[in-house]
Write a protein that holds these residues in place. Structure first.
Motif, short mmCIF file in Angstrom:
data_model
loop_
_atom_site.label_atom_id
_atom_site.label_comp_id
_atom_site.label_asym_id
_atom_site.label_seq_id
_atom_site.Cartn_x
_atom_site.Cartn_y
_atom_site.Cartn_z
N ASP A 163 0.60 0.56 -9.63
CA ASP A 163 0.38 -0.88 -9.45
C ASP A 163 1.54 -1.48 -8.65
O ASP A 163 2.32 -2.28 -9.18
N THR B 151 1.93 -3.74 -6.31
CA THR B 151 2.05 -5.19 -6.09
C THR B 151 2.63 -5.88 -7.31
O THR B 151 3.63 -6.61 -7.22
N ASP B 152 2.03 -5.68 -8.48
CA ASP B 152 2.54 -6.35 -9.68
C ASP B 152 3.91 -5.82 -10.09
O ASP B 152 4.75 -6.57 -10.58
N GLY C 21 1.44 -1.32 1.23
CA GLY C 21 0.23 -1.71 0.52
C GLY C 21 0.42 -2.87 -0.43
O GLY C 21 -0.42 -3.12 -1.29
N LEU C 22 1.53 -3.58 -0.29
CA LEU C 22 1.78 -4.73 -1.16
C LEU C 22 0.90 -5.90 -0.74
O LEU C 22 0.64 -6.10 0.44
N ILE C 23 0.48 -6.67 -1.71
CA ILE C 23 -0.42 -7.79 -1.45
C ILE C 23 0.29 -9.10 -1.79
O ILE C 23 1.03 -9.20 -2.77
N GLY C 24 0.05 -10.13 -0.96
CA GLY C 24 0.52 -11.48 -1.24
C GLY C 24 2.02 -11.61 -1.33
O GLY C 24 2.76 -11.09 -0.50
N LYS C 25 2.46 -12.27 -2.38
CA LYS C 25 3.89 -12.58 -2.54
C LYS C 25 4.75 -11.35 -2.83
O LYS C 25 5.97 -11.43 -2.84
N ALA C 26 4.13 -10.23 -3.05
CA ALA C 26 4.89 -9.00 -3.30
C ALA C 26 5.72 -8.62 -2.07
O ALA C 26 6.81 -8.06 -2.21
N HIS C 27 5.23 -8.94 -0.85
CA HIS C 27 6.03 -8.69 0.36
C HIS C 27 7.30 -9.54 0.34
O HIS C 27 8.37 -9.06 0.67
N GLN D 228 9.67 -8.06 -2.11
CA GLN D 228 10.29 -6.86 -1.54
C GLN D 228 11.43 -7.24 -0.60
O GLN D 228 12.53 -6.69 -0.70
#
Length: 191
Positions: free
Chosen positions: A73, A75-76, A141-147, A150
């Motif tokens: 998981d 992203t989370d 492969g991160l989605i949304g605010k995960a970038h 990072q």
């Protein structure tokens, strides 16, 4: 990216916290063991060395858990890492109180920084270690605010190093100060 304090502890933030905290206590107990040995207290050195070894085992377990979370998981997990590291990790000792000194933790922190037991550099080193161990710069492969999380986390060690430089510059300009600690029978300690 602005990070506010987490409103709740999640499995992700909890594992990030313990991964960091266990490494920090491994480092501090190891350095305390070295100081005890250098100052002629082999019993204390052995006790602190044993504790450091335990902390190292704990550290590895939590860091492996986060590695698995990043795998299943990403992203989370990255959001949890960003949330927890955006708070500045606070050690449990921050809550210590001797019934006398309301600034006990701040004074304790000054001592550990001066002795080299736990420093701002250690904090940055731990961040760099975790970023590398968890391969955060290479996560895809991160989605949304995960970038954003990072980017924030991967830049954080440089920010901490700049803070370290400012603190060291200020420390060199300061006159020595004295403090008293109840657990040393209020003996005056000059820093």
């Amino acid at each position: 990216m602005t990070h506010s304090l987490a409103t709740e502890i999640t499995p992700y933030t909890g594992i990030v916290y313990t991964s960091f905290q266990e490494r920090a206590t491994f480092i501090t107990h190891g350095k305390t063991a070295q100081l005890a040995k250098q100052n002629g207290d082999p019993v204390l050195a052995r006790i602190c060395g044993t504790i450091a070894a335990d902390e190292k085992r704990h550290e590895n377990a939590y860091q492996k858990m986060m590695e698995k979370l990043l795998e299943v998981d990403p992203t989370d997990a990255m959001l949890g890492i960003g949330d927890m590291l955006g708070q500045n990790i606070r050690m449990p000792a921050q809550l210590m109180y001797d019934g006398e000194n309301p600034n006990l933790f701040n004074h304790f922190s000054i001592v550990t920084q001066k002795l080299g037991v736990y420093t701002i550099a250690d904090y940055a080193d731990i961040l760099e270690f975790l970023i590398e161990r968890w391969k955060l710069e290479k996560l895809v492969g991160l989605i949304g605010k995960a970038h954003e999380a990072q980017d924030f986390v991967c830049r954080l060690p440089r920010k901490i190093r700049k803070l370290q430089e400012r603190v060291e510059e200020r420390a060199h300009k300061m006159k020595p100060q004295t403090m008293h600690f109840s657990w040393t029978f209020n003996k005056e300690v000059t820093l």
